[in-house]
Design an enzyme around this catalytic site. Structure first.
Site, short mmCIF file in Angstrom:
data_model
loop_
_atom_site.label_atom_id
_atom_site.label_comp_id
_atom_site.label_asym_id
_atom_site.label_seq_id
_atom_site.Cartn_x
_atom_site.Cartn_y
_atom_site.Cartn_z
N GLY A 279 39.42 40.87 38.37
CA GLY A 279 39.49 41.17 36.95
C GLY A 279 39.37 42.65 36.65
O GLY A 279 40.00 43.49 37.29
N GLY B 203 37.84 34.88 38.02
CA GLY B 203 37.02 33.68 37.82
C GLY B 203 36.59 33.07 39.14
O GLY B 203 35.44 32.64 39.30
N LYS C 144 29.53 40.54 28.63
CA LYS C 144 28.67 39.41 28.25
C LYS C 144 27.63 39.02 29.29
O LYS C 144 27.96 38.80 30.44
CB LYS C 144 29.56 38.20 27.96
CG LYS C 144 30.34 38.34 26.68
CD LYS C 144 31.41 37.27 26.56
CE LYS C 144 32.79 37.87 26.66
NZ LYS C 144 33.64 37.44 27.71
N ARG D 192 50.67 40.66 42.42
CA ARG D 192 50.38 39.29 42.88
C ARG D 192 51.52 38.73 43.73
O ARG D 192 51.29 37.96 44.65
CB ARG D 192 50.11 38.37 41.70
CG ARG D 192 48.73 38.63 41.15
CD ARG D 192 48.26 37.52 40.25
NE ARG D 192 46.85 37.63 40.03
CZ ARG D 192 46.23 37.37 38.90
NH1 ARG D 192 46.92 36.98 37.84
NH2 ARG D 192 44.94 37.48 38.80
#
Ligand code: AMP
Length: 391
Positions: A348, A371, A201, A35
């Site tokens: 992610g 996200g 999920k 990053r």
């Protein structure tokens, strides 16, 4: 088109750059500096154009004083200085006299990094709730604001929206690149357009399915979330992951879009997640746990992927962290490598899988924000980007 850092004359200006230095750390040591490296292009540009560069970033989640332990940005300042081969002035505070003096003493080309913006969260979540006074305070330190933290752009925080709303603003090179690839792929994809969804999920992907099911030609579903869809079709899924609360949603989507939603036809099954043994099955026993897509599913998915001109992938198709269960995710990487169209990976886990398996350079774009990219796939506006002025 958003304004960018290139739209401003930076010489002698105090330029606040919101970067994403939310790096993984262990015992105050940075374990992956990717990053920091991703932020270099914008910082170097500002330095080259003789700006006084003030960097803001968060690191981790901070709720209490104890949470601050090991969450200082000081190690990041050290690493950034090494990468830029240039001294960085690190201020151990987020506001106050030291901050103001450091900024007042800056010369053109200097870089100041303030302490973790989320240290402000200990006192009433001022950063995360975009406290107006805090946004105003940081804005008064600078002349121009540049947002280059894509990973936090889906949040309305003092260090992005709070500062941006009070200063001439723009995006940096990292966000510019994210938008260049993500916007056309989501809004105007070259067809056939296929979306691969995986991960654990169903709940996290409902918004994505609802937004993209109209635009996509095919949605291939793997990973733990596939088993709720299979159960919705009346199939035995043994002890695999199941999100019973969303069973009805799966039933409805399957009945409305049965030609578009493509589900696994076989799985690698194990009896216990602690064991590394698995066998490929098309029919589950009651104690089977599906941990990866099987070879027939890979071939089925390949048929759709090979004819696709745009592919967006979010969520691994198996428990890729465990080598014995990673074959399906690797095979999907390989299929995308051979594809001549646009291949975009959400951030992610999907990004780490592709990068760790050595496929980074073969993808059109791997998003830096988990996200944030997911919310873009859901068709939502990202507040940290919406606030930036149009050209
Ligand atoms: P998510 O955060 O929902 O994107 O899920 C990512 C996680 O899903 C990864 O850690 C994977 O190990 C996990 N995953 C993928 N396939 C399965 C599966 N079949 N069963 C359980 N977990 C899975």
């Amino acid at each position: 088109m958003k304004k960018t850092i290139r739209d401003y004359d930076l010489k002698g200006k105090k330029v606040i750059i919101r970067v994403d230095f939310n790096v993984p750390m262990k015992d105050s040591m940075i374990t992956d500096d990717n990053r920091i490296k991703e932020s270099l292009e914008t910082i170097k540009y500002a330095v080259l154009h003789e700006a006084k560069v003030i960097l803001l970033s968060h690191l981790g989640r901070i709720k209490t004083e104890e949470d601050k332990n090991g969450k200082s940005l000081r190690p990041v300042a050290v690493r950034l200085s090494e990468l830029l081969e240039k001294p960085i002035l690190f201020v151990y505070e987020t506001r106050g006299k030291r901050v103001e003096e450091a900024v007042a003493n800056m010369k053109n080309g200097d870089i100041v990094l303030l302490e973790n913006t989320r240290f402000e969260d200990v006192d009433g979540k001022k950063e995360s709730h975009s406290d107006a006074e805090l946004g105003k305070y940081w804005a008064e330190l600078g002349d121009i604001y540049i947002n280059d933290a894509f990973g936090t752009s889906h949040r309305e925080h003092a260090s992005n929206v709070g500062v941006a709303s009070r200063l001439p603003n723009g995006i940096g090179f990292l966000i510019e690149k994210e938008l260049k690839y993500l916007e056309p792929a989501i809004n105007d994809p070259e067809q056939p357009f296929t979306v691969i969804l995986g991960g654990s999920k169903v709940n996290d992907k409902i918004g994505v399915i609802e937004n993209l099911v109209h635009k996509a030609d095919f949605i291939l579903i793997g990973g733990g979330m596939a088993y709720t869809f299979l159960k919705a079709q009346g199939k035995e899924i043994g002890s695999s992951l199941c999100d019973d609360e969303n069973l009805q949603f799966c039933k409805e989507i399957l009945s409305s879009y049965c030609d578009k939603i493509i589900l696994p036809v076989d799985s690698l099954c194990t009896k216990s997640l602690d064991s590394k043994d698995g066998i490929i099955k098309t029919d589950f026993d009651s104690d089977d746990i599906g941990v990866d897509i099987g070879p027939k599913t890979v071939e089925l998915f390949k048929k759709y992927l090979d004819i696709s001109k745009t592919i967006i992938w979010n969520g691994p198709v198996g428990i890729f962290e465990e080598p014995a269960f990673s074959e399906g995710t690797k095979r999907i990487c390989e299929i995308l490598k051979q594809n001549h169209g646009i291949t975009i990976l959400g951030g992610g886990d999907t990004a780490s899988a592709a990068i760790n398996f050595g496929y980074k350079e073969f993808m059109t774009h791997i998003s830096t924000g988990g996200g944030a990219s997911l919310e873009m796939l859901e068709g939502k506006d990202l507040p940290g980007i919406s606030i930036i002025t149009e050209r």
